[in-house]
Design an enzyme around this catalytic site. Sequence first.
Site, PDB file in Angstrom:
ATOM      1  N   LEU A 103       0.668  -1.247  -0.045  1.00 32.70           N
ATOM      2  CA  LEU A 103       0.117  -0.033   0.185  1.00 32.70           C
ATOM      3  C   LEU A 103       0.835   1.326  -0.034  1.00 32.70           C
ATOM      4  CD1 LEU A 103      -3.153  -0.770   2.154  1.00 32.70           C
ATOM      5  CD2 LEU A 103      -2.722  -1.115  -0.100  1.00 32.70           C
ATOM      6  N   GLY A 104       1.962   1.051  -0.317  1.00 29.07           N
ATOM      7  CA  GLY A 104       3.118   2.463  -0.641  1.00 29.07           C
ATOM      8  C   GLY A 104       3.524   3.136   0.757  1.00 29.07           C
ATOM      9  N   SER A 105       3.721   2.036   1.785  1.00 32.00           N
ATOM     10  CA  SER A 105       4.126   2.851   2.952  1.00 32.00           C
ATOM     11  C   SER A 105       5.400   3.582   2.805  1.00 32.00           C
ATOM     12  CB  SER A 105       3.867   2.050   4.350  1.00 32.00           C
ATOM     13  OG  SER A 105       4.655   0.987   4.114  1.00 32.00           O
ATOM     14  N   ALA A 107       7.173   4.902   0.349  1.00 35.25           N
ATOM     15  CA  ALA A 107       7.111   6.015  -0.554  1.00 35.25           C
ATOM     16  C   ALA A 107       6.350   6.944   0.218  1.00 35.25           C
ATOM     17  CB  ALA A 107       6.391   5.672  -1.784  1.00 35.25           C
ATOM     18  N   ASP A 149       5.069   3.873  -7.467  1.00 36.83           N
ATOM     19  CA  ASP A 149       4.613   4.368  -6.091  1.00 36.83           C
ATOM     20  C   ASP A 149       4.868   5.735  -5.675  1.00 36.83           C
ATOM     21  OD1 ASP A 149       3.937   1.654  -5.801  1.00 36.83           O
ATOM     22  OD2 ASP A 149       4.935   1.472  -3.807  1.00 36.83           O
TER      23      ASP A 149
HETATM   24  O1  PMV Z   1       5.306  -1.815  -3.547  1.00 37.88           O
HETATM   25  P1  PMV Z   1       4.282  -2.707  -4.035  1.00 37.88           P
HETATM   26  O2  PMV Z   1       4.320  -3.725  -3.282  1.00 37.88           O
HETATM   27  O3  PMV Z   1       2.929  -2.002  -4.102  1.00 37.88           O
HETATM   28  O4  PMV Z   1       4.406  -3.385  -5.522  1.00 37.88           O
HETATM   29  C1  PMV Z   1       5.044  -2.726  -6.398  1.00 37.88           C
HETATM   30  C2  PMV Z   1       4.552  -3.078  -7.669  1.00 37.88           C
HETATM   31  C3  PMV Z   1       5.422  -3.827  -8.522  1.00 37.88           C
HETATM   32  O5  PMV Z   1       4.986  -3.579  -9.982  1.00 37.88           O
HETATM   33  C4  PMV Z   1       5.366  -5.460  -8.509  1.00 37.88           C
HETATM   34  C5  PMV Z   1       6.905  -3.228  -8.634  1.00 37.88           C
HETATM   35  C6  PMV Z   1       7.127  -1.954  -9.133  1.00 37.88           C
HETATM   36  O6  PMV Z   1       8.234  -1.164  -8.918  1.00 37.88           O
HETATM   37  O7  PMV Z   1       6.245  -1.321  -9.834  1.00 37.88           O
END
Ligand code: PMV
Length: 311
Positions: A103-105, A107, A149
Amino acid sequence: MTQASAPGKAILFGEHAVVYDQPALAVPLSTLRTTAHIKATDAVQPTIKVIASDIRQSFWLHERDDRDPLAYAIRLTLKEIEAEVDAPFEIRISSDIPIAAGLGSGAATSIALIRVLAAYFNVALGDRIISEIAFKVEKLYHGTPSGIDNNVITYEQPLYYKRGEDPIPFTLGTPLHLVLGHSGVSSQTGTVVNAVRERWLASTSEYDAIFLQIGSLVDLAYRALKAGKLETIGSLMNENHSLLQQMGVSVDALDIMVDYARSAGAYGAKLSGAGAGGFMIALVDPQIGDGVAQAIQDAGAHHILSVKVGI
Ligand code: PMV
């Protein structure tokens, strides 16, 4: 006291394929936020104290090198804004975004830090530079991030995103009601992305075909999201989930929650983010949101969130 915050995010379509230059679609989750506060302290030296209670961390900035994402985000920002730290201060970070759950914690923490430091030193930083600094920190978290993200969290708008291109913000045709269920398994994005890369190297044409199918589906979903066609969005989510299953990034805990959500009447459901754990998302009519949440709970969810995206 100076304060700034940043939202969580959910990837609606295109995770993993986005690393291979396909487009993806993500939305900010504005009700889940990471907040950073700064206040001056009376420490004897002009030092910076960092306290992140949710991840149980408390340290002086000088104790951590640039391999630490919080320290790195702070140093990159201080350098960017050419801040003269001649008086001590304390940064407190708190968050209601679940950690290591897609869920982007990570970033959101970087972006809240960048914004609060810029505000404390009275410097206006544009979104592009904020996103670029956060992207550098994302690389520490997981090696080869696509950049989705840091972009969706900086701009805090639904985005159509393709690596290396300017993100395209857009308006949803109708608000989205999402129910999110956590599998109870934490997931390290870098590990899952590397595992996909290994499989892609071993079966390149098979994986390229999956990525391409996801790319076409993202373009259809982009149109459906702008037009507010919930049934179409839901069935594209279902298709995207089965392509993620083919990619080997789903796990039983996610599949079961996805199945239960669909049986309870969700428009569609899929894992969201890197997979191998973390959250699944279901798109629902708000009238049956509670029923879908209950079904996801019955399917073994460890944590449920209900969010509305868009006005
Ligand atoms: O960071 P997350 O778990 O939301 O997932 C990232 C999404 C991916 O496409 C798997 C990796 C990326 O860098 O875009």
